[in-house]
Write an enzyme that holds these catalytic residues in place. Structure first.
Site, PDB file in Angstrom:
ATOM      1  N   ASP A   5     -63.488  -7.126  82.072  1.00  0.00           N
ATOM      2  CA  ASP A   5     -64.308  -5.941  82.349  1.00  0.00           C
ATOM      3  C   ASP A   5     -64.229  -5.498  83.801  1.00  0.00           C
ATOM      4  OD1 ASP A   5     -65.169  -6.133  79.688  1.00  0.00           O
ATOM      5  OD2 ASP A   5     -66.776  -7.500  80.263  1.00  0.00           O
TER       6      ASP A   5
ATOM      7  N   LYS B  37     -59.838  -2.527  83.984  1.00  0.00           N
ATOM      8  CA  LYS B  37     -58.374  -2.439  83.814  1.00  0.00           C
ATOM      9  C   LYS B  37     -57.974  -1.189  83.041  1.00  0.00           C
ATOM     10  CE  LYS B  37     -58.463  -6.455  81.817  1.00  0.00           C
ATOM     11  NZ  LYS B  37     -59.815  -6.953  82.113  1.00  0.00           N
ATOM     12  N   GLY B  38     -58.838  -0.802  82.070  1.00  0.00           N
ATOM     13  CA  GLY B  38     -58.521   0.354  81.226  1.00  0.00           C
ATOM     14  C   GLY B  38     -58.241   1.588  82.078  1.00  0.00           C
TER      15      GLY B  38
ATOM     16  N   GLY C 202     -62.531  -4.538  75.391  1.00  0.00           N
ATOM     17  CA  GLY C 202     -63.040  -3.161  75.356  1.00  0.00           C
ATOM     18  C   GLY C 202     -62.623  -2.509  76.652  1.00  0.00           C
ATOM     19  N   HIS C 203     -61.628  -1.625  76.592  1.00  0.00           N
ATOM     20  CA  HIS C 203     -61.140  -0.953  77.800  1.00  0.00           C
ATOM     21  C   HIS C 203     -61.653   0.480  77.774  1.00  0.00           C
ATOM     22  CE1 HIS C 203     -58.214  -4.150  78.495  1.00  0.00           C
ATOM     23  NE2 HIS C 203     -57.853  -4.046  77.242  1.00  0.00           N
TER      24      HIS C 203
ATOM     25  N   GLN D 145     -59.075  -9.180  78.969  1.00  0.00           N
ATOM     26  CA  GLN D 145     -59.959 -10.209  79.554  1.00  0.00           C
ATOM     27  C   GLN D 145     -59.531 -10.514  81.003  1.00  0.00           C
ATOM     28  OE1 GLN D 145     -58.640 -11.195  76.140  1.00  0.00           O
ATOM     29  NE2 GLN D 145     -60.256  -9.854  75.456  1.00  0.00           N
TER      30      GLN D 145
HETATM   31  P1  GTP Z   1     -61.595  -5.820  79.299  1.00  0.00           P
HETATM   32  O1  GTP Z   1     -60.244  -5.838  78.748  1.00  0.00           O
HETATM   33  O2  GTP Z   1     -62.635  -5.921  78.231  1.00  0.00           O
HETATM   34  O3  GTP Z   1     -61.765  -6.851  80.357  1.00  0.00           O
HETATM   35  O4  GTP Z   1     -61.973  -4.349  79.902  1.00  0.00           O
HETATM   36  P2  GTP Z   1     -61.745  -3.455  81.184  1.00  0.00           P
HETATM   37  O5  GTP Z   1     -61.314  -4.319  82.317  1.00  0.00           O
HETATM   38  O6  GTP Z   1     -60.860  -2.315  80.848  1.00  0.00           O
HETATM   39  O7  GTP Z   1     -63.186  -2.901  81.594  1.00  0.00           O
HETATM   40  P3  GTP Z   1     -64.354  -2.207  80.730  1.00  0.00           P
HETATM   41  O8  GTP Z   1     -63.875  -0.881  80.258  1.00  0.00           O
HETATM   42  O9  GTP Z   1     -64.907  -3.125  79.735  1.00  0.00           O
HETATM   43  O10 GTP Z   1     -65.481  -2.068  81.853  1.00  0.00           O
HETATM   44  C1  GTP Z   1     -65.339  -1.328  83.000  1.00  0.00           C
HETATM   45  C2  GTP Z   1     -66.423  -0.238  83.066  1.00  0.00           C
HETATM   46  O11 GTP Z   1     -66.478   0.259  84.382  1.00  0.00           O
HETATM   47  C3  GTP Z   1     -66.137   0.973  82.206  1.00  0.00           C
HETATM   48  O12 GTP Z   1     -67.353   1.493  81.734  1.00  0.00           O
HETATM   49  C4  GTP Z   1     -65.469   1.967  83.173  1.00  0.00           C
HETATM   50  O13 GTP Z   1     -65.629   3.321  82.811  1.00  0.00           O
HETATM   51  C5  GTP Z   1     -66.222   1.668  84.425  1.00  0.00           C
HETATM   52  N1  GTP Z   1     -65.507   1.864  85.700  1.00  0.00           N
HETATM   53  C6  GTP Z   1     -64.217   1.544  86.004  1.00  0.00           C
HETATM   54  N2  GTP Z   1     -63.992   1.773  87.320  1.00  0.00           N
HETATM   55  C7  GTP Z   1     -65.156   2.230  87.841  1.00  0.00           C
HETATM   56  C8  GTP Z   1     -65.567   2.603  89.161  1.00  0.00           C
HETATM   57  O14 GTP Z   1     -64.822   2.536  90.128  1.00  0.00           O
HETATM   58  N3  GTP Z   1     -66.857   3.018  89.324  1.00  0.00           N
HETATM   59  C9  GTP Z   1     -67.743   3.081  88.283  1.00  0.00           C
HETATM   60  N4  GTP Z   1     -68.986   3.502  88.535  1.00  0.00           N
HETATM   61  N5  GTP Z   1     -67.387   2.720  87.027  1.00  0.00           N
HETATM   62  C10 GTP Z   1     -66.118   2.303  86.813  1.00  0.00           C
HETATM   63  P1  IMP Z   2     -63.931 -14.358  72.104  1.00  0.00           P
HETATM   64  O1  IMP Z   2     -62.736 -13.942  72.870  1.00  0.00           O
HETATM   65  O2  IMP Z   2     -64.559 -13.260  71.299  1.00  0.00           O
HETATM   66  O3  IMP Z   2     -63.697 -15.597  71.299  1.00  0.00           O
HETATM   67  O4  IMP Z   2     -65.053 -14.761  73.185  1.00  0.00           O
HETATM   68  C1  IMP Z   2     -64.894 -15.857  74.049  1.00  0.00           C
HETATM   69  C2  IMP Z   2     -65.514 -15.552  75.425  1.00  0.00           C
HETATM   70  O5  IMP Z   2     -64.746 -14.525  76.059  1.00  0.00           O
HETATM   71  C3  IMP Z   2     -66.948 -15.017  75.364  1.00  0.00           C
HETATM   72  O6  IMP Z   2     -67.620 -15.441  76.530  1.00  0.00           O
HETATM   73  C4  IMP Z   2     -66.760 -13.507  75.418  1.00  0.00           C
HETATM   74  O7  IMP Z   2     -67.886 -12.846  75.932  1.00  0.00           O
HETATM   75  C5  IMP Z   2     -65.584 -13.420  76.383  1.00  0.00           C
HETATM   76  N1  IMP Z   2     -64.788 -12.209  76.203  1.00  0.00           N
HETATM   77  C6  IMP Z   2     -63.881 -11.955  75.231  1.00  0.00           C
HETATM   78  N2  IMP Z   2     -63.334 -10.738  75.398  1.00  0.00           N
HETATM   79  C7  IMP Z   2     -63.894 -10.212  76.518  1.00  0.00           C
HETATM   80  C8  IMP Z   2     -63.711  -8.990  77.222  1.00  0.00           C
HETATM   81  O8  IMP Z   2     -62.911  -8.133  76.865  1.00  0.00           O
HETATM   82  N3  IMP Z   2     -64.451  -8.810  78.354  1.00  0.00           N
HETATM   83  C9  IMP Z   2     -65.332  -9.761  78.786  1.00  0.00           C
HETATM   84  N4  IMP Z   2     -65.539 -10.926  78.154  1.00  0.00           N
HETATM   85  C10 IMP Z   2     -64.818 -11.145  77.032  1.00  0.00           C
HETATM   86 MG    MG Z   3     -64.094  -4.723  78.708  1.00  0.00          MG
END
Ligand code: GTP
Ligand code: IMP
Ligand code: MG
Length: 417
Positions: A17, A20-21, A44-45, A220
């Protein structure tokens, strides 16, 4: 940021989180292919730009960029029902996906059995539960490792599929699972997925040979990696950048750039140690609200901590990152003051992450440094100047170059250093 015509791996340097998305959406404009190489619908990206907002779980974040083809390589585990609705969602946003989505024939399929098992294991563990996303991730990688898994290629061969499901039913006979229903459902889905399924390693090898460029998108983060994360409070896949190579079937020497995405503070969903977690519940709640820190897949509130330098140094060293991008600079800047963790002590002695077991990580003491933020009403100029200052702080502490930072959820709001 000079990426040249080189392939690039983007990975999360914390517990996922990191944003990266958004970074993949931004940088994918310079690439021909975007490849997901680990995990499944647990991710969730979030991608948000002037035209749209979407949370992608299985499709690589390059899908919104029309000149890219996207690939789910063999290390990815796939929930076909969820993938189908994700493809429909992208269509509904007016994105043409024809010929642009390629899925490896070697991907393992998440069956309803795996989701039942995930639920079962978490319930049995009780207070020791991991806090999984309940997407069936641990169980699907477990059946893969124990030679019991169902690959996408199997759904086009009804005899093999039937035999595999029957064996799984026997092995997991304590789970109430209707394998015949699963069989019929997969045969039906098979027809719809046939056009997407190919040998993706062949496609990638040909693409690289002909000078096309590839961006590998991690899901992740390193601290959730099954080997190097806080096991057993981790995920089942390999989140380190090396996983992009082994899970995509391309030779080692094809990637030059490894970019870590780092959020300016730390978040974690689920159980397990988090040394920099903020103990002041009001402050943690304030940052959670400012940064909308709720799981993009499960909606769970994320745990909040300061940026953790010992954790980050560890993640970057084992990843071989040669560049970093910071995200959520705006959120940190909105605080009147903020901290980052500089070092750890265990039983009174200075220590670093490499020497600590998961249990020890739960009881380290942290030494923090406080810095001044700006406050809630920020101009873009102020946020950029804050971002430059903080990038320098991070760079000095971790010895990896910060090449840019993000200061809003929108793809357009990015500052290149
Ligand atoms: P995973 O693969 O689940 O780890 O996801 P991810 O790394 O793509 O990140 P995810 O989308 O779950 O969470 C990032 C959140 O931060 C999202 O709601 C984005 O829209 C938001 N976001 C990203 N960059 C910024 C930023 O610079 N400022 C703010 N305010 N929000 C941001
Ligand atoms: P699983 O991958 O659903 O088996 O979850 C294992 C652990 O990884 C738990 O702590 C989840 O909350 C965490 N996890 C899995 N996917 C994500 C992600 O995309 N973002 C943040 N945590 C994650
Ligand atoms: Mg995420």
């Amino acid at each position: 940021m000079n990426l040249g015509k080189n392939n690039l791996i983007i990975f999360g340097a914390q517990w996922g989180d990191e944003g990266k998305g958004k970074i993949v959406d931004l940088l994918s404009k310079a690439f021909d292919y975007v490849v997901r190489f680990n995990g499944g619908p647990n991710a969730g990206h979030t991608v948000e730009n002037s035209r749209l907002k979407i949370v992608l779980h299985q499709l690589p974040s390059g899908i919104l960029n029309r000149r890219c083809k996207v690939i789910l390589s063999s290390g990815v585990v796939v929930d076909l029902d969820k993938l189908k609705s994700e493809i429909d969602q992208v269509h509904d946003l007016g994105v043409n996906t024809k010929g642009r989505i390629l899925i490896s024939n070697r991907c393992h399929i998440i069956l309803s059995l795996h989701k039942h098992l995930d639920q079962f294991l978490e319930t049995v563990k009780g207070s020791q539960a991991v806090g999984t996303t309940r997407s069936g991730i641990g169980p699907v990688y477990a059946t893969k490792s124990s030679y019991l898994g169902v690959r996408i290629e199997d759904i086009f061969d009804s005899t093999t599929l039937r035999e595999k499901l029957k064996i799984l039913h026997k092995v997991y006979n304590h789970i109430n699972w209707n394998w015949q229903q699963q069989y019929e459902h997969l045969v039906k889905l098979g027809e719809q997925f046939k056009p997407y399924v190919v040998s993706t390693e062949k496609v990638l090898l040909q693409a690289i040979k002909s000078g096309k460029t590839v961006l590998f998108e991690g899901a992740q983060g390193v601290l959730l990696d099954n080997n190097f994360g806080t096991y057993p409070y981790c995920t089942a896949s390999l989140c380190v950048p090396g996983s992009a190579i082994v899970n995509s079937g391309i030779p080692l020497n094809n990637v030059k750039n490894i970019l870590g995405v780092v959020k300016c503070y730390t978040t974690r969903v689920g159980q397990g140690p988090m040394p920099s977690e903020i103990q002041d519940l009001n402050l943690a709640a304030q940052i959670r609200e400012l940064g909308h820190e709720y799981g993009a897949t499960t909606g769970r509130p994320r745990r909040i901590g300061w940026l953790d330098i010992p954790a980050l140094k560890y993640a970057l060293k084992i990843s071989g990152a040669n560049m970093l991008v910071l995200t959520k600079v705006d959120i940190l800047a909105k605080l009147p003051k903020f901290a980052f963790v500089r070092s750890y002590k265990l039983d009174g002695k200075k220590t670093d992450w490499f020497d600590l077991s998961t249990a020890q990580l739960s009881r380290v003491q942290t030494k923090v440094r406080w810095l001044k933020g700006i406050g809630p009403d920020l101009s873009t100029k102020e946020v950029i100047s804050f971002g430059k200052m903080f990038s320098k702080v991070v760079e000095d502490n971790v010895e990896v170059k910060v090449v840019g930072f993000s200061f809003s959820p929108r793809t357009e709001d990015f500052y290149y250093i």
